[in-house]
Design a protein around this motif. Sequence first.
Motif, mmCIF file in Angstrom:
data_model
loop_
_atom_site.group_PDB
_atom_site.id
_atom_site.type_symbol
_atom_site.label_atom_id
_atom_site.label_comp_id
_atom_site.label_asym_id
_atom_site.label_seq_id
_atom_site.Cartn_x
_atom_site.Cartn_y
_atom_site.Cartn_z
ATOM 1 N N ALA A 1 0.830 -1.207 0.000
ATOM 2 C CA ALA A 1 0.000 0.000 0.000
ATOM 3 C C ALA A 1 0.864 1.255 0.000
ATOM 4 C CB ALA A 1 -0.921 -0.014 1.217
ATOM 5 N N LEU A 2 1.972 1.218 0.745
ATOM 6 C CA LEU A 2 2.845 2.384 0.814
ATOM 7 C C LEU A 2 3.506 2.662 -0.533
ATOM 8 C CD1 LEU A 2 4.314 4.555 2.502
ATOM 9 C CD2 LEU A 2 6.014 2.802 3.081
ATOM 10 N N LEU A 3 4.037 1.638 -1.190
ATOM 11 C CA LEU A 3 4.681 1.833 -2.491
ATOM 12 C C LEU A 3 3.679 2.265 -3.556
ATOM 13 C CD1 LEU A 3 7.160 -1.211 -2.538
ATOM 14 C CD2 LEU A 3 7.649 1.199 -2.023
ATOM 15 N N THR A 4 2.486 1.701 -3.516
ATOM 16 C CA THR A 4 1.464 2.111 -4.489
ATOM 17 C C THR A 4 1.088 3.570 -4.304
ATOM 18 O OG1 THR A 4 0.600 -0.149 -4.501
ATOM 19 C CG2 THR A 4 -0.818 1.574 -5.388
ATOM 20 N N TYR B 1 -6.380 1.349 5.314
ATOM 21 C CA TYR B 1 -5.516 2.518 5.086
ATOM 22 C C TYR B 1 -5.591 2.985 3.630
ATOM 23 C CZ TYR B 1 -1.216 5.091 4.145
ATOM 24 O OH TYR B 1 -0.312 6.033 3.721
ATOM 25 N N GLY B 2 -5.610 2.031 2.690
ATOM 26 C CA GLY B 2 -5.701 2.417 1.282
ATOM 27 C C GLY B 2 -7.026 3.074 0.942
ATOM 28 N N ILE B 3 -8.131 2.536 1.465
ATOM 29 C CA ILE B 3 -9.441 3.150 1.185
ATOM 30 C C ILE B 3 -9.530 4.527 1.821
ATOM 31 C CG2 ILE B 3 -11.914 2.904 1.558
ATOM 32 C CD1 ILE B 3 -11.571 -0.105 1.436
ATOM 33 N N THR B 4 -9.037 4.681 3.049
ATOM 34 C CA THR B 4 -9.061 5.989 3.711
ATOM 35 C C THR B 4 -8.190 6.988 2.958
ATOM 36 O OG1 THR B 4 -9.357 4.855 5.830
ATOM 37 C CG2 THR B 4 -8.705 7.164 5.904
ATOM 38 N N SER B 5 -7.047 6.551 2.452
ATOM 39 C CA SER B 5 -6.193 7.448 1.663
ATOM 40 C C SER B 5 -6.882 7.877 0.376
ATOM 41 C CB SER B 5 -4.863 6.753 1.341
ATOM 42 O OG SER B 5 -4.157 6.429 2.522
ATOM 43 N N ALA B 6 -7.646 6.969 -0.231
ATOM 44 C CA ALA B 6 -8.380 7.341 -1.438
ATOM 45 C C ALA B 6 -9.454 8.388 -1.128
ATOM 46 C CB ALA B 6 -9.015 6.100 -2.063
ATOM 47 N N ILE B 7 -10.147 8.222 -0.011
ATOM 48 C CA ILE B 7 -11.163 9.210 0.370
ATOM 49 C C ILE B 7 -10.514 10.570 0.650
ATOM 50 C CG2 ILE B 7 -12.891 9.784 2.114
ATOM 51 C CD1 ILE B 7 -13.432 6.800 2.415
ATOM 52 N N VAL B 8 -9.398 10.549 1.365
ATOM 53 C CA VAL B 8 -8.699 11.803 1.648
ATOM 54 C C VAL B 8 -8.188 12.443 0.357
ATOM 55 C CG1 VAL B 8 -6.683 12.771 2.823
ATOM 56 C CG2 VAL B 8 -8.117 11.100 3.993
ATOM 57 N N GLY B 9 -7.742 11.610 -0.583
ATOM 58 C CA GLY B 9 -7.298 12.152 -1.866
ATOM 59 C C GLY B 9 -8.432 12.842 -2.617
ATOM 60 N N VAL B 10 -9.603 12.256 -2.590
ATOM 61 C CA VAL B 10 -10.764 12.891 -3.236
ATOM 62 C C VAL B 10 -11.080 14.222 -2.564
ATOM 63 C CG1 VAL B 10 -13.233 12.654 -3.686
ATOM 64 C CG2 VAL B 10 -11.703 10.709 -4.060
ATOM 65 N N THR C 1 -2.201 12.801 4.647
ATOM 66 C CA THR C 1 -1.437 11.885 3.813
ATOM 67 C C THR C 1 -0.018 11.715 4.319
ATOM 68 O OG1 THR C 1 -2.775 12.495 1.882
ATOM 69 C CG2 THR C 1 -0.661 11.431 1.463
ATOM 70 N N LEU C 2 0.617 12.815 4.713
ATOM 71 C CA LEU C 2 1.998 12.729 5.198
ATOM 72 C C LEU C 2 2.089 11.929 6.508
ATOM 73 C CD1 LEU C 2 3.262 16.366 4.445
ATOM 74 C CD2 LEU C 2 3.667 14.267 3.134
ATOM 75 N N ILE C 3 1.183 12.187 7.428
ATOM 76 C CA ILE C 3 1.198 11.432 8.680
ATOM 77 C C ILE C 3 0.843 9.966 8.432
ATOM 78 C CG2 ILE C 3 0.179 11.239 10.980
ATOM 79 C CD1 ILE C 3 -0.251 14.223 10.973
ATOM 80 N N GLY C 4 -0.066 9.723 7.483
ATOM 81 C CA GLY C 4 -0.407 8.347 7.146
ATOM 82 C C GLY C 4 0.775 7.569 6.598
ATOM 83 N N LEU C 5 1.660 8.233 5.848
ATOM 84 C CA LEU C 5 2.864 7.558 5.359
ATOM 85 C C LEU C 5 3.747 7.102 6.522
ATOM 86 C CD1 LEU C 5 3.831 9.861 2.339
ATOM 87 C CD2 LEU C 5 2.684 7.633 2.278
ATOM 88 N N ILE C 6 3.839 7.937 7.551
ATOM 89 C CA ILE C 6 4.644 7.566 8.730
ATOM 90 C C ILE C 6 4.043 6.345 9.422
ATOM 91 C CG2 ILE C 6 5.467 8.347 10.971
ATOM 92 C CD1 ILE C 6 5.522 11.175 9.865
#
Length: 225
Positions: free
Chosen positions: A97-100, A144-153, A192-197
């Motif tokens: 998920a992180l690399l994607t 985490y991936g679904i939440t990141s997609a929602i935050v991206g939208v 997004t930045l904190i999620g990467l950590i």
Amino acid sequence: MTDFGKHDDVPPQDAAPPVPPQGQAPPEPGCGPAVDALRQPPPGPHDIPSPPPPYQQPAPPAPPYGYGYGYGQGPLPYPPPPLKPPTTTAMWAHLGALLTLVAGSSVCCLGWALAWIAPLVIRTNERNRHDPFIRHHAAQGINYGITSAIVGVLGIAGYGAGIAGVAMLEHDGPAWLPIAAFVLLALAVLHTLIGLIFSIIGCTKASGGHWWSYPRIFALPFVKS
């Protein structure tokens, strides 16, 4: 008339001296029991008692036949050794998920929307479907991936609304619209930045064999472990 020259306690002259038992020498005069003890031969090797053997810890009983394959009869006499969880596969649930998210967003600008695919593939694999450790970390990666997609939208919506609000200011548009839009964009970038950590922390925890979960705000519980 009584003969006083004859004594009853004096043996007759023709009486033979007593014969000692066979195998024993006649006692010598002037010898006591101490001298007799010194004259006895030393004890032989069979007369000395041997010391007891040292104590040895008894070996544990062998497990029943077929231990580990379902053929054992009855409970084990001692607990089985702990099994090591499959840490590599669980780590890739977070690392995929992180690399994607990072590499995909920099190449095709859609990585933020596809970060949930790699952990979903790991979770639905036939070899990992019944492993609770892998399922747990794969579910965390999917959430985490679904939440990141929602935050991206939300970030894209905030960016578009901010640009539109700035353009509307020239025609007496509302001033709060660009401010709210850019605040939403800033929050999305910060999330997004904190999620990467936290994703890196998840890789480390899974590699070490620990059960770990994202904070709920960074991985909404869409999929249960």
